[in-house]
Design a protein around this motif. Sequence first.
Motif, PDB file in Angstrom:
ATOM      1  N   ASP A 155       0.795  -1.238  -0.031  1.00 32.42           N
ATOM      2  CA  ASP A 155       0.076   0.006   0.003  1.00 32.42           C
ATOM      3  C   ASP A 155       0.708   1.331  -0.087  1.00 32.42           C
ATOM      4  N   LEU A 156       1.923   1.347   0.529  1.00 31.24           N
ATOM      5  CA  LEU A 156       3.067   2.426   0.518  1.00 31.24           C
ATOM      6  C   LEU A 156       4.377   1.865   0.412  1.00 31.24           C
ATOM      7  N   CYS A 157       5.180   2.446  -0.289  1.00 35.60           N
ATOM      8  CA  CYS A 157       6.640   2.157  -0.142  1.00 35.60           C
ATOM      9  C   CYS A 157       7.470   3.488   0.256  1.00 35.60           C
ATOM     10  N   ILE A 158       8.477   3.083   1.124  1.00 36.51           N
ATOM     11  CA  ILE A 158       9.364   4.382   1.486  1.00 36.51           C
ATOM     12  C   ILE A 158      10.803   3.855   1.275  1.00 36.51           C
ATOM     13  N   PRO A 159      11.526   4.459   0.428  1.00 36.07           N
ATOM     14  CA  PRO A 159      12.859   4.459   0.290  1.00 36.07           C
ATOM     15  C   PRO A 159      13.636   5.155   1.392  1.00 36.07           C
ATOM     16  N   ARG A 160      14.755   4.491   1.858  1.00 33.20           N
ATOM     17  CA  ARG A 160      15.336   5.170   2.749  1.00 33.20           C
ATOM     18  C   ARG A 160      16.819   5.066   2.503  1.00 33.20           C
ATOM     19  N   GLY A 161      17.504   5.925   1.851  1.00 36.85           N
ATOM     20  CA  GLY A 161      18.975   5.760   1.669  1.00 36.85           C
ATOM     21  C   GLY A 161      19.568   6.896   1.008  1.00 36.85           C
ATOM     22  N   GLY A 162      20.472   6.750   0.222  1.00 41.44           N
ATOM     23  CA  GLY A 162      21.038   8.012  -0.577  1.00 41.44           C
ATOM     24  C   GLY A 162      20.188   8.340  -2.016  1.00 41.44           C
ATOM     25  N   LYS A 163      20.837   9.454  -2.565  1.00 44.31           N
ATOM     26  CA  LYS A 163      20.039  10.273  -3.563  1.00 44.31           C
ATOM     27  C   LYS A 163      19.523   9.170  -4.661  1.00 44.31           C
ATOM     28  N   LYS A 164      20.649   8.606  -4.942  1.00 49.02           N
ATOM     29  CA  LYS A 164      20.557   7.498  -6.331  1.00 49.02           C
ATOM     30  C   LYS A 164      19.232   6.645  -5.834  1.00 49.02           C
ATOM     31  N   LEU A 165      19.252   5.935  -4.720  1.00 52.94           N
ATOM     32  CA  LEU A 165      18.162   5.208  -4.438  1.00 52.94           C
ATOM     33  C   LEU A 165      17.017   5.689  -4.502  1.00 52.94           C
ATOM     34  N   VAL A 224      13.821   4.803  -7.069  1.00 55.64           N
ATOM     35  CA  VAL A 224      12.538   4.459  -6.371  1.00 55.64           C
ATOM     36  C   VAL A 224      11.328   5.332  -7.147  1.00 55.64           C
ATOM     37  N   ARG A 225      11.603   6.384  -6.900  1.00 51.73           N
ATOM     38  CA  ARG A 225      10.530   7.463  -7.340  1.00 51.73           C
ATOM     39  C   ARG A 225      10.219   7.129  -8.862  1.00 51.73           C
ATOM     40  N   ASP A 226      11.413   7.065  -9.695  1.00 56.19           N
ATOM     41  CA  ASP A 226      11.254   6.951 -11.393  1.00 56.19           C
ATOM     42  C   ASP A 226      10.563   5.743 -11.543  1.00 56.19           C
ATOM     43  N   ASN A 227      10.572   4.637 -10.844  1.00 51.33           N
ATOM     44  CA  ASN A 227      10.455   3.246 -11.255  1.00 51.33           C
ATOM     45  C   ASN A 227       8.968   2.575 -10.519  1.00 51.33           C
ATOM     46  N   ALA A 228       8.546   3.277  -9.445  1.00 51.70           N
ATOM     47  CA  ALA A 228       7.637   2.643  -8.617  1.00 51.70           C
ATOM     48  C   ALA A 228       6.373   2.885  -9.232  1.00 51.70           C
ATOM     49  N   ARG A 229       5.191   1.632  -9.037  1.00 50.03           N
ATOM     50  CA  ARG A 229       4.078   1.998  -9.637  1.00 50.03           C
ATOM     51  C   ARG A 229       3.255   1.821  -8.316  1.00 50.03           C
ATOM     52  N   VAL A 230       3.580   1.673  -7.250  1.00 51.28           N
ATOM     53  CA  VAL A 230       3.255   1.774  -6.011  1.00 51.28           C
ATOM     54  C   VAL A 230       3.299   3.126  -5.274  1.00 51.28           C
ATOM     55  N   PRO A 231       2.444   3.466  -4.394  1.00 50.92           N
ATOM     56  CA  PRO A 231       2.417   5.019  -3.966  1.00 50.92           C
ATOM     57  C   PRO A 231       3.886   5.138  -3.111  1.00 50.92           C
TER      58      PRO A 231
END
Length: 411
Positions: free
Chosen positions: A192-202, A206-213
Amino acid sequence: MLMNKIFQITKDAGYTLSGMSDEQRNTVLNRVADAIVANASMLLEANGRDLERMEQDNPLYDRLQLTQSRLENIAADMRNVARLGSPLGKITNAHTLENGLFLRRVSVPFGVIGVIYEARPNVSFDVFSLCFKSGNACILKGGKDAECSNQAIISLIKQVLADEGVNPDVVNMLPVTHEATAEMLNAVGYIDLCIPRGGKKLIEFVRDNARVPVIETGAGVVHTYFDKDGDLEKGKAIIDNAKTRRVSVCNALDCLLVHSSRLDDLKELLSPMMGRVHFYADSRAAAHLNSAILCDDDDSSVYGREWMDYKLSIKTVDSVDDALAHIRHYSSGHSEAIITESKETAEKFQQQVDAACVYVNAPTSFTDGAQFGLGAEIGISTQKLGPRGPMALMEMTTYKWLIDGNGQTRA
């Protein structure tokens, strides 16, 4: 096990959390905290296997490393989360319409939260505690650097869950492969929700490839401005703490802005970190330091950089407006600070700086969910839509409307 199987069993297990009381959740969290302390040697041994694969001069080494003290702090944070009030069932709006319908907006879990992170095994504990307390199941995707540590952590948590009669699949860890990341970002209907936690590249990936929120937890390009009215002794302690407490974390200081009228104080201002930190300075600041790497005033590789190392950019400015302009250009919107005894200048800085956390006469090292009294955090959000700043329990909930009627019909 196929990824979809992991997604499905986690989602199914998540439904069982709705029947648990907050007291039951707190008991489990306290049991996990006890288990962390009791099994510290096992966790440190697993972490040691990860550390053997990384060079000690790698900026990520400090993030990866667990110690007895850090495990005790992690256990304490988990107990703090258990002591906090439940974020669920909070009524944030309630009113009765003219037709008699009674409406309530109530906080509820998202369902399944996926978190992608790098060499930070403590994140596994933080995510579990916040998700479990807020009634969410979680799917974790750690990096290869922390594979042994994360496997040991999740195994320990699952054992406690099973011992307490809770479905262990409310938390699951994906393989460290790139394929697992891709499937996680495309797990529509499961996550239902995805949260990336890491550096700028990660985060960008995630932002550019995710189909989940997705909620972004941004990298930190952090500034502190030492104003013409700054107190030297306060400044020495604040700047040193912000830079050297832990250089590898996102709230660590990256760039010091110093008012030109205070350049004669620069060497004394930086004295606590002399010999430990490498300075990258413009020509005016470099002239006041015995050893500094000279750089151009607009060198974005220096001034727009998250160092994550014992390195500090230094830039001379002639006014608070110059400092604000520099921050606007280079800031990542994470944490910014000013050191000044001028109330007027402090208010202007806090008003005009566009960041999640803006400090006056305090170090940016305080940007942390536990330090904010939130128990722990899943990350620091730098976006403006939705959560901003440390994301803790309340940020792990959404809401639904409950409507009570008595036979009303709509015309």
